[in-house]
Design a protein around this motif. Structure first.
Motif, PDB file in Angstrom:
ATOM      1  N   ARG A   1       3.715  16.466   2.756  1.00 54.52           N
ATOM      2  CA  ARG A   1       2.626  17.455   2.704  1.00 54.52           C
ATOM      3  C   ARG A   1       1.347  16.922   3.312  1.00 54.52           C
ATOM      4  N   THR A   2       1.015  15.659   3.022  1.00 55.04           N
ATOM      5  CA  THR A   2      -0.283  15.130   3.438  1.00 55.04           C
ATOM      6  C   THR A   2      -0.296  14.625   4.872  1.00 55.04           C
ATOM      7  N   HIS A   3       0.846  14.098   5.341  1.00 53.67           N
ATOM      8  CA  HIS A   3       0.910  13.552   6.695  1.00 53.67           C
ATOM      9  C   HIS A   3       2.275  13.847   7.309  1.00 53.67           C
ATOM     10  N   PRO A   4       2.565  15.118   7.591  1.00 53.60           N
ATOM     11  CA  PRO A   4       3.898  15.465   8.107  1.00 53.60           C
ATOM     12  C   PRO A   4       4.237  14.779   9.425  1.00 53.60           C
ATOM     13  N   ASP A   5       3.222  14.485  10.247  1.00 56.09           N
ATOM     14  CA  ASP A   5       3.485  13.791  11.505  1.00 56.09           C
ATOM     15  C   ASP A   5       4.013  12.380  11.261  1.00 56.09           C
ATOM     16  N   LEU A   6       3.411  11.683  10.301  1.00 54.32           N
ATOM     17  CA  LEU A   6       3.880  10.340   9.979  1.00 54.32           C
ATOM     18  C   LEU A   6       5.220  10.388   9.258  1.00 54.32           C
TER      19      LEU A   6
ATOM     20  N   ARG B   1      10.722   5.305   1.737  1.00 54.97           N
ATOM     21  CA  ARG B   1      10.511   6.553   1.019  1.00 54.97           C
ATOM     22  C   ARG B   1      10.987   6.419  -0.423  1.00 54.97           C
ATOM     23  N   ASN B   2      10.218   6.993  -1.336  1.00 59.11           N
ATOM     24  CA  ASN B   2      10.618   7.082  -2.734  1.00 59.11           C
ATOM     25  C   ASN B   2      10.993   8.519  -3.060  1.00 59.11           C
ATOM     26  N   GLY B   3      11.765   8.672  -4.119  1.00 59.90           N
ATOM     27  CA  GLY B   3      12.235   9.998  -4.483  1.00 59.90           C
ATOM     28  C   GLY B   3      11.136  10.969  -4.866  1.00 59.90           C
ATOM     29  N   ASP B   4       9.944  10.449  -5.245  1.00 59.54           N
ATOM     30  CA  ASP B   4       8.840  11.319  -5.649  1.00 59.54           C
ATOM     31  C   ASP B   4       7.961  11.726  -4.479  1.00 59.54           C
ATOM     32  N   GLY B   5       8.383  11.397  -3.255  1.00 62.62           N
ATOM     33  CA  GLY B   5       7.616  11.769  -2.075  1.00 62.62           C
ATOM     34  C   GLY B   5       6.650  10.706  -1.595  1.00 62.62           C
ATOM     35  N   ARG B   6       6.427   9.681  -2.400  1.00 62.66           N
ATOM     36  CA  ARG B   6       5.543   8.598  -1.987  1.00 62.66           C
ATOM     37  C   ARG B   6       6.270   7.665  -1.024  1.00 62.66           C
ATOM     38  N   VAL B   7       5.539   7.153  -0.063  1.00 60.27           N
ATOM     39  CA  VAL B   7       6.052   6.112   0.814  1.00 60.27           C
ATOM     40  C   VAL B   7       5.338   4.815   0.476  1.00 60.27           C
ATOM     41  N   ARG B   8       6.114   3.812   0.153  1.00 57.05           N
ATOM     42  CA  ARG B   8       5.548   2.482  -0.074  1.00 57.05           C
ATOM     43  C   ARG B   8       5.585   1.716   1.237  1.00 57.05           C
ATOM     44  N   VAL B   9       4.437   1.157   1.593  1.00 54.80           N
ATOM     45  CA  VAL B   9       4.282   0.427   2.845  1.00 54.80           C
ATOM     46  C   VAL B   9       4.023  -1.038   2.502  1.00 54.80           C
TER      47      VAL B   9
ATOM     48  N   ILE C   1       0.861  -1.167   0.000  1.00 55.39           N
ATOM     49  CA  ILE C   1       0.000   0.000   0.000  1.00 55.39           C
ATOM     50  C   ILE C   1       0.909   1.232   0.000  1.00 55.39           C
ATOM     51  N   GLY C   2       0.375   2.420   0.025  1.00 56.92           N
ATOM     52  CA  GLY C   2       1.276   3.562  -0.049  1.00 56.92           C
ATOM     53  C   GLY C   2       0.618   4.880   0.303  1.00 56.92           C
ATOM     54  N   ILE C   3       1.448   5.838   0.702  1.00 57.56           N
ATOM     55  CA  ILE C   3       1.002   7.181   1.065  1.00 57.56           C
ATOM     56  C   ILE C   3       1.641   8.170   0.096  1.00 57.56           C
ATOM     57  N   PRO C   4       0.861   8.877  -0.693  1.00 62.01           N
ATOM     58  CA  PRO C   4       1.456   9.844  -1.633  1.00 62.01           C
ATOM     59  C   PRO C   4       1.845  11.143  -0.930  1.00 62.01           C
TER      60      PRO C   4
END
Length: 379
Positions: free
Chosen positions: A187-192, A214-222, A180-183
């Motif tokens: 910006r969207t979840h600075p706390d996380l 973390r990916n270079g485009d700011g997305r986090v792959r979980v 799953i992932g967080i884009p």
């Protein structure tokens, strides 16, 4: 000598770069319709003595260093209660021993060194037929064909070239991942984002794990790991075809874990990908087969522990060097490459299996901590 490489991943493209650098006729056949057809997945950590070595030999070290992420070497390890067991932050002047690189960036580096005619897009390999005069005729899904003297399978876990050299197939080894992932997490979840840090984040507990990258485009792959049978996706009750309900169900499977874990899961978007993990037997070999060989996961698929892409790119280097050293006798060159490859990759695959076993143990977090601290994988 004409060389056909089936598969345009890091291993296949590295091989093409190295062979072309030495003036050899090599063409990659890739099933994707174009280089921009789809995303290329997450990050890769390239090791200085394997993946990076292949790039140096291909004359691409500067291009790689320009896109490598030094901070990707950062790591945080926690147990399921949220106790921080290890935090390593990479200094700005630290050597790039295992830097992270986006798959897409690595692909661009490799493609950028190849002429356009070195990669044929939209060619999904189906089978190959030996030719009486030697070599093979390749048949593709669109009805087209190609002829080569040497066929190299760089087509991954589900290789269609592999059956030309062995009947062995990958098997499930008791691990299932959900990706799953967080884009745009900053910006969207600075706390996380602050919880995760700049690099890799692992949380390990009984029978399950969570890792984030973390990916270079700011997305986090979980990646959610479950140490379960092959049919678990069908029997676990998670509605994977309904992303919102799937997130809620997956978070519930981590009930009782640290709150940050379930927060990460609930913050993800609607991309939910199931990944049953398979491997080939450790130490798999085959008799040398005229006109065909394998590299990477096609040859030695192993559990994901940071070695797969590095072994694939080192395979590419060793095969290229063997062919360049003996262009008049490719059969002998392939035989030497395969012997060395078998000997080199078997202990690496065994180590990856052991890492997976340790991670699956009830005290996996503590044992991985000892491993990171240099104490090995012993009990």
């Amino acid at each position: 000598m004409s060389i056909a490489i089936v598969g345009g991943g890091p291993g296949g493209l590295t091989l093409a770069c190295l062979l072309r650098l030495h003036g050899m006729d090599a063409v990659v056949y890739e099933r994707e319709p174009s280089r921009a057809a789809r995303g290329q997945g997450g990050m890769l950590d390239l090791h200085v003595d394997s993946g990076q070595r292949a790039l140096r030999e291909a004359g691409l070290e500067a291009e790689f260093l320009a896109v490598a992420r030094r901070e990707g070497q950062d790591q945080r390890l926690l147990d399921h209660t949220g106790a921080l067991l290890l935090q390593e932050d990479t200094p700005d002047d630290a050597p790039l021993l295992r830097p992270e690189v986006d798959r897409a960036d690595l692909r661009d580096v490799l493609l950028g060194s190849l002429p356009e005619d070195a990669v044929v897009w939209g060619r999904a390999f189906r089978h190959a037929v030996p030719r009486p005069e030697g070599g093979h005729t390749l048949h593709f899904a669109d009805g087209s064909t190609a002829v080569c003297d040497l066929l190299v399978g760089a087509d991954g876990a589900s290789s269609r070239v592999r059956p030309l050299v062995t009947d062995v197939r990958p098997f499930h080894f008791g691990v299932n991942y959900v990706e799953i992932g967080i884009p745009d997490i900053d910006r969207t979840h600075p706390d996380l984002a602050a919880v995760l840090g700049r690099g890799n984040y692992w949380v390990m507990g009984p029978g399950q794990s969570l890792s984030a990258q973390r990916n270079g485009d700011g997305r986090v792959r979980v990646y959610l790991g479950f140490y379960t049978p092959e049919d678990w996706f069908a029997t676990c009750g998670v509605p994977f075809d309904d992303p919102a309900r799937a997130r809620a169900a997956l978070a519930e499977l981590f009930a009782g874990w640290a709150p940050d874990v379930t927060a990460l899961i609930r913050a993800c978007d609607d991309s939910v990908i199931t990944r049953p993990l398979t491997m080939l037997p450790v130490g798999l070999t085959w008799p040398t087969t005229p006109g065909v060989t394998l590299i990477g996961d096609a040859a030695h698929l192993m559990p994901p522990a940071g070695e797969g892409v590095n072994m694939a790119m080192l395979d590419a280097l060793e095969l290229a060097l063997a062919l360049v050293a003996d262009p008049g006798d490719p059969a002998a060159a392939v035989a030497r490459y395969e012997k060395e490859m078998f000997e080199r990759t078997a202990p690496v695959a065994a180590r990856c299996v052991r890492v997976t076993e340790v991670m699956m143990a009830p005290d996996g977090a503590q044992r991985i901590l000892r491993f990171f601290q240099g104490h090995g994988l012993g009990d």
